[in-house]
Design a protein around this motif. Sequence first.
Motif, PDB file in Angstrom:
ATOM      1  N   ALA A   1      -2.563  -3.970   3.489  1.00 26.86           N
ATOM      2  CA  ALA A   1      -2.273  -5.547   2.473  1.00 26.86           C
ATOM      3  C   ALA A   1      -3.531  -5.361   1.644  1.00 26.86           C
ATOM      4  O   ALA A   1      -3.267  -6.266   0.584  1.00 26.86           O
ATOM      5  CB  ALA A   1      -2.026  -5.390   4.164  1.00 26.86           C
ATOM      6  N   ILE A   2      -4.835  -5.641   1.973  1.00 27.75           N
ATOM      7  CA  ILE A   2      -5.684  -6.531   1.532  1.00 27.75           C
ATOM      8  C   ILE A   2      -5.128  -5.884   0.064  1.00 27.75           C
ATOM      9  O   ILE A   2      -5.114  -6.034  -1.020  1.00 27.75           O
ATOM     10  CB  ILE A   2      -6.964  -5.859   2.021  1.00 27.75           C
ATOM     11  CG1 ILE A   2      -6.921  -7.207   3.343  1.00 27.75           C
ATOM     12  CG2 ILE A   2      -7.838  -6.506   1.170  1.00 27.75           C
ATOM     13  CD1 ILE A   2      -8.204  -6.439   4.210  1.00 27.75           C
TER      14      ILE A   2
ATOM     15  N   ARG B   1      -3.059  -4.009  -1.987  1.00 28.07           N
ATOM     16  CA  ARG B   1      -2.110  -4.561  -1.936  1.00 28.07           C
ATOM     17  C   ARG B   1      -2.427  -5.719  -3.000  1.00 28.07           C
ATOM     18  O   ARG B   1      -1.761  -6.469  -4.347  1.00 28.07           O
ATOM     19  CB  ARG B   1      -0.821  -4.037  -1.689  1.00 28.07           C
ATOM     20  CG  ARG B   1      -0.670  -2.868  -1.508  1.00 28.07           C
ATOM     21  CD  ARG B   1       0.960  -2.694  -1.059  1.00 28.07           C
ATOM     22  NE  ARG B   1       1.219  -1.585  -0.439  1.00 28.07           N
ATOM     23  CZ  ARG B   1       1.520  -0.146  -0.944  1.00 28.07           C
ATOM     24  NH1 ARG B   1       1.063  -0.118  -2.775  1.00 28.07           N
ATOM     25  NH2 ARG B   1       1.307   0.992  -0.732  1.00 28.07           N
ATOM     26  N   THR B   2      -2.719  -6.773  -2.298  1.00 28.70           N
ATOM     27  CA  THR B   2      -2.596  -8.454  -2.604  1.00 28.70           C
ATOM     28  C   THR B   2      -3.474  -8.221  -3.233  1.00 28.70           C
ATOM     29  O   THR B   2      -3.723  -8.766  -4.705  1.00 28.70           O
ATOM     30  CB  THR B   2      -3.452  -8.704  -2.125  1.00 28.70           C
ATOM     31  OG1 THR B   2      -2.148  -8.750  -0.458  1.00 28.70           O
ATOM     32  CG2 THR B   2      -3.410 -10.427  -2.211  1.00 28.70           C
TER      33      THR B   2
ATOM     34  N   THR C   1     -11.983 -15.941   0.169  1.00 25.13           N
ATOM     35  CA  THR C   1     -11.347 -15.044   1.466  1.00 25.13           C
ATOM     36  C   THR C   1     -12.700 -16.211   1.900  1.00 25.13           C
ATOM     37  O   THR C   1     -13.077 -17.913   1.770  1.00 25.13           O
ATOM     38  CB  THR C   1     -12.069 -13.346   1.142  1.00 25.13           C
ATOM     39  OG1 THR C   1     -14.035 -14.605   1.198  1.00 25.13           O
ATOM     40  CG2 THR C   1     -12.388 -12.766   0.733  1.00 25.13           C
TER      41      THR C   1
ATOM     42  N   TRP D   1      -9.341 -14.478  -6.327  1.00 25.34           N
ATOM     43  CA  TRP D   1      -9.438 -14.457  -5.293  1.00 25.34           C
ATOM     44  C   TRP D   1     -10.440 -14.807  -3.744  1.00 25.34           C
ATOM     45  O   TRP D   1     -11.553 -14.333  -3.922  1.00 25.34           O
ATOM     46  CB  TRP D   1      -8.751 -13.045  -4.728  1.00 25.34           C
ATOM     47  CG  TRP D   1      -8.252 -12.579  -3.401  1.00 25.34           C
ATOM     48  CD1 TRP D   1      -6.853 -12.224  -2.899  1.00 25.34           C
ATOM     49  CD2 TRP D   1      -9.093 -12.688  -2.518  1.00 25.34           C
ATOM     50  NE1 TRP D   1      -7.017 -11.814  -1.622  1.00 25.34           N
ATOM     51  CE2 TRP D   1      -7.540 -11.709  -1.020  1.00 25.34           C
ATOM     52  CE3 TRP D   1     -10.142 -11.685  -1.817  1.00 25.34           C
ATOM     53  CZ2 TRP D   1      -8.627 -11.838  -0.515  1.00 25.34           C
ATOM     54  CZ3 TRP D   1     -10.540 -11.733  -0.102  1.00 25.34           C
ATOM     55  CH2 TRP D   1      -9.491 -11.150   0.415  1.00 25.34           C
TER      56      TRP D   1
ATOM     57  N   THR E   1      -3.030 -10.440  -7.001  1.00 20.42           N
ATOM     58  CA  THR E   1      -4.137 -11.413  -7.374  1.00 20.42           C
ATOM     59  C   THR E   1      -4.741 -11.766  -8.276  1.00 20.42           C
ATOM     60  O   THR E   1      -5.477 -10.823  -8.850  1.00 20.42           O
ATOM     61  CB  THR E   1      -3.968 -12.064  -5.636  1.00 20.42           C
ATOM     62  OG1 THR E   1      -3.960 -11.171  -4.431  1.00 20.42           O
ATOM     63  CG2 THR E   1      -5.198 -12.819  -5.698  1.00 20.42           C
TER      64      THR E   1
END
Length: 374
Positions: free
Chosen positions: A356-357, A359-360, A370, A368, A364
């Motif tokens: 998921a990270i 693909r984001t 965090t 991005w 993105t």
Amino acid sequence: MKAGSPSLRIVVVAPSRHPLGQPHPGGLEAAVWDRVAHLRRRGHHVQLVAAEGSDFLRNSPAAFRLPPTRWPAGSSSDTDYPPGYLELAQDALDRALHHLSRRSEEVDVVENHSLHALPLRWAPRLGIPVVTTLHTPPIEDMVEAIHAAGTALGPVLAVSSHTARSWLERGVHARVLPNAVDAARWQFGPGGPDLVWFGRIVPEKGPDVAIRAARLLGRRLVLAGRVGDVEYAERAIRPHLGDDVVHLGSLHQRDLARLVGSSACALVTPMWDEPFGLVLAEALCTGTPVAAFDRGGVSEVVAGSPGARLVAPGDVEALAAAVAAIEGPSSEVRRRIREHATRRFSLERQLDAVEAIHRTAMVTDPSWETAVSA
């Protein structure tokens, strides 16, 4: 990989002090080895930038092969490199990243596990999202490179909240993604009569302290792990070896898991602020309880476990008392210890998060940001 999701094209930049392979030289290398093996098992196309002699290099370009580490006999170190090696490795890593930048359309994401700053310096000009994992306390040139990259740097992850906070003190924000354990390899064990300590034989891991605690209890202790500081091992460990203290050296993961699962209790004795403490999770996954010094990320790893006792750092008498209080649980309790650990450190759940990270990061904006997990 979830059904219907396309496979990813990933380049993993490994730490370069040791090749990735078994027996694993340390927890960092074990964690990265598992990541590569299981991402491939999920159907992703994973290439590796790593020292010659590493597993998984067969399908990687020749440019991704870093020089092999050749230690002079009896001089392996976890803080230095063989004479002249660091310069060779950095030059080779620079060439590998340059090669990668010219083929950016062939790669979806870069996973950076390196302890060098070069991948961070290259990140803004690779043309590929770079996901960096922080496995250690802050390293000065990495801190500087992260700040220099600014909003052009991709996602930054940390293996524990403790590690994330230590980097945050240097202005580096990281999302927490804990290490995981392959429960199929770290299987349930029956327990046994001996105590066990496993890890790198270096001062900051404190195997000499484990020996003192075992002797207070009059118990046999089995040590397993690679000597990472020869002078320390000769001075603080070798003189104590005998019938009641045995050092088996480095073991392949299968044999190490069998040893740990056949032990009464695992001693974990960090003399530094442990960034994570993979040995804790591994021991608990076999059902073996742990008695440990509460330093760094240790309390996070054992949180809620029915098989863990923590004591003040350096308190050998308290450590021995913790062992006496927790060792030798019934088979039913050992299974509860394992069930709790395998839920918390599920490799499959970690890989879901990694996918998921990635693909984001691919879709993105590079700014991005965090955040440190609570």
